[in-house]
Design a protein around this motif. Structure first.
Motif, mmCIF file in Angstrom:
data_model
loop_
_atom_site.group_PDB
_atom_site.id
_atom_site.type_symbol
_atom_site.label_atom_id
_atom_site.label_comp_id
_atom_site.label_asym_id
_atom_site.label_seq_id
_atom_site.Cartn_x
_atom_site.Cartn_y
_atom_site.Cartn_z
ATOM 1 N N LEU A 116 -78.821 21.528 -47.470
ATOM 2 C CA LEU A 116 -79.490 21.006 -46.288
ATOM 3 C C LEU A 116 -78.892 21.561 -45.005
ATOM 4 O O LEU A 116 -79.609 21.861 -44.047
ATOM 5 C CB LEU A 116 -79.413 19.478 -46.285
ATOM 6 C CG LEU A 116 -80.269 18.759 -47.327
ATOM 7 C CD1 LEU A 116 -80.027 17.259 -47.271
ATOM 8 C CD2 LEU A 116 -81.748 19.058 -47.117
ATOM 9 N N HIS A 144 -85.537 14.958 -49.474
ATOM 10 C CA HIS A 144 -85.569 16.350 -49.954
ATOM 11 C C HIS A 144 -86.449 16.465 -51.193
ATOM 12 O O HIS A 144 -87.217 17.432 -51.343
ATOM 13 C CB HIS A 144 -84.145 16.814 -50.248
ATOM 14 C CG HIS A 144 -84.043 18.256 -50.629
ATOM 15 N ND1 HIS A 144 -84.409 19.285 -49.787
ATOM 16 C CD2 HIS A 144 -83.622 18.857 -51.790
ATOM 17 C CE1 HIS A 144 -84.220 20.440 -50.393
ATOM 18 N NE2 HIS A 144 -83.737 20.210 -51.600
ATOM 19 N N SER A 161 -81.758 23.233 -42.797
ATOM 20 C CA SER A 161 -82.348 22.155 -41.986
ATOM 21 C C SER A 161 -82.014 22.341 -40.523
ATOM 22 O O SER A 161 -81.138 23.126 -40.146
ATOM 23 C CB SER A 161 -81.825 20.791 -42.457
ATOM 24 O OG SER A 161 -82.117 20.567 -43.816
#
Length: 568
Positions: free
Chosen positions: A97, A65, A101
């Protein structure tokens, strides 16, 4: 704009109970690895795949990240249930995330036939073992933050590393424990081992020290190396070359024509990718065929020039024409070899067909014969590293399809049968039957031209034998030249037909038409959905096996062998 390139996928696995004092050093090692891969393979965008569990998973995700590397999160169970497994509430990174993501939730193990020996299929051990198998099977590089100690824990780091390298996980039940024995080397066993200690069990194995790092592979001579082994570099470079070709295609195709694929959301990306790769294969096929045709044309013209120089009076300057055409043929041959048009056509054709099988299996809800193997494991499985980059692309493209619960896609089974298998007017049956007929017509034309050439040559020889004294010098010289030229042109045509596989493709297309036709008859006789999916599974495996055999036969065929230049 979404990046259409296929990334280099690093799957992260490791212990949850890392020692806090070692965390900075471990993070530095992981960061150095990711930066090294970024620098060495700029055309391979990196992507981290992880379950985002405590400890090693989250350490790797934190480093990725910070380097702006996308993360794919694997959930071994529904999110709410997964959250309940954490010793402490998830931190801010987990939440960020998870919200931003790609997330893939693996199916219920009971629905896929996945089981751990002696454990209820719904138990957590089974879910974590399934997670480990999926992670290992879909990673190009496995990043293992591991103490090096062997363990039989279901889904534990040791088991995941073992499965990645040997397709073996001892904790699994029955036939799942070991995939069919494969003696070939492939691209799926690469591990980057970062050595760590654990709070619960202390120091790492005796051969290691915390902070050590090395590459692990199945190499008999050097299983542990400080540098990335060259054979994997070759695979990654071919994958990067594919990305460059894909970028060039997308730059040339108008935006409105790129992604016209339709279908279920999880399958749409696979179908769109298949369409692009199919266009790539066609593009390189055109370049390869153009190169072949021009090469044979130059050889034929060189032959005509040579025979004219040798048999016709007053043609001495033609020797320079002969040299020109011969040099042009040699230059074109070298151009093709340098640009690898034919090799890329074969690879992209194979990749497109492999992804076609992945798409239609996903559409119909077809499961592979073994719960621990995926369609990419079946593609050119006896070709070792030659097709490694192809399997790497398939791993990534079908990552979501491979996580679908089997047999649940609405109306997908009928669509698969009608669109993929088809009949005499559609699908693969019509495609292969039409191609076989086209090749048959070309083969007949070659035979007719050869027969005509030798027939005319025989007539000319007879005329010269019977009427040699009556013929003028010019006519006699022309006849002698034609007697040499016509068989030469026939030989060039035969060599061209051999080079473009006229007869071989008649056999291959005929075989493929028969297996698709036979499968259609079996499908039409069956009304049981499970049986029909089994037929489609067998059809996909047979199709990929035949394609792999064909690619292996043709991969090393030269674009125009030395025998062609001998004709000149």
């Amino acid at each position: 704009m979404q990046d259409s390139r296929v990334p280099l996928v690093i799957g992260a696995t490791g212990h949850r109970d890392l020692v806090p004092e070692e965390l900075p050093a471990l993070e530095a090692i992981v960061e150095a690895l990711l930066k090294q891969l970024k620098a060495e393979f700029p055309d391979l965008p990196l992507r981290l795949m992880t379950a985002l569990a405590d400890g090693a998973d989250r350490l790797a995700a934190r480093v990725a990240h910070g380097l702006d590397i996308p993360v794919t999160i694997l959930l071994p169970m529904p999110e709410a249930l997964y959250r309940s497994q954490f010793a402490e509430p998830p931190d801010e990174l987990f939440e960020e995330l998870l919200d931003n993501s790609e997330v893939i939730c693996l199916p219920d193990p009971a629905a896929t036939g996945f089981a751990v020996a002696g454990v209820d299929p719904s138990a957590m051990e089974t879910r974590y073992a399934q997670l480990g198998v999926y992670l290992a099977a879909h990673s190009h590089i496995l990043l293992a933050i591991w103490d090096g100690k062997d363990s039989q824990a279901a889904g534990g780091t040791s088991s995941v590393v073992r499965f990645h390298q040997q397709s073996t996980m001892d904790c699994l039940s029955g036939d799942l424990r070991r995939s069919p024995i494969d003696f070939s080397e492939d691209e799926s066993d690469l591990v980057y081992h970062v050595v760590c200690s654990r709070r619960d069990s202390g120091a790492p194995a005796s051969d290691y020290a915390p902070g050590d790092a090395c590459w692990l592979s199945r190499d008999d001579v050097e299983p542990r190396t400080a540098d990335l082994p060259d054979r994997y570099r070759r695979v990654f470079r071919q994958q990067a070359s594919f990305n460059r070709d894909l970028d060039a295609l997308l730059a040339a195709v108008p935006a409105g024509d790129r992604d016209s694929a339709a279908g279920e959301p999880v399958l749409r990306e696979v179908l769109a990718t298949h369409s692009r790769i199919d266009q790539l294969a066609q593009s390189f096929q055109r370049r390869a065929l153009r190169s072949i045709r021009l090469t044979f044309l130059f050889i034929a013209l060189a032959g005509v020039s040579f025979i004219a120089y040798a048999d016709l009076p007053g043609t001495d300057p033609v020797i320079f024409t002969y040299l020109l055409f011969l040099l042009m043929a040699i230059a074109l041959h070298r151009l093709e070899r340098r640009n690898e048009w034919y090799r890329k056509y074969l690879d992209y054709r194979g990749l497109a067909e492999g992804i076609r099988v992945q798409y239609y299996w996903g559409l119909a809800g077809v499961a592979p014969a073994e719960a621990t193997r995926y369609p990419h494991d079946l593609f050119t499985r006896h070709q070792d590293l030659e097709a490694g980059w192809v399997r790497n692309v398939m791993r990534f493209v079908a990552r979501k399809v491979d996580a679908l619960e089997q047999g649940t896609t609405p109306d997908g089974l009928e669509r698969c049968i009608n669109e993929w298998v088809g009949d005499a007017a559609s699908g693969q049956i019509a495609f292969y039957e039409q191609r076989a007929q086209q090749r048959l017509k070309r083969s007949r034309l070659t035979r007719r031209l050869t027969t005509l050439s030798f027939g005319i040559g025989a007539v000319l020889a007879l005329v010269l034998a019977l009427f040699q004294k009556e013929l003028a010098d010019g006519a006699r010289d022309l006849g002698i030249a034609l007697m040499g030229l016509l068989p030469f042109l026939a030989a060039v045509r035969q060599s061209y037909a051999h080079r473009v596989l006229e007869r071989e493709l008649i056999v291959q297309y005929g075989y493929m038409a028969r297996i698709f036709g036979n499968s259609r008859r079996l499908l039409d006789r069956s009304t049981d959905a499970a049986e029909r999916r089994e037929i489609l599974r067998a059809l996909g495996e047979a199709s990929m096996d035949e394609l792999a055999t064909w690619i292996m036969r043709q991969r090393e065929r030269p674009i125009s062998g030395s025998q062609l230049f001998q004709l000149g």
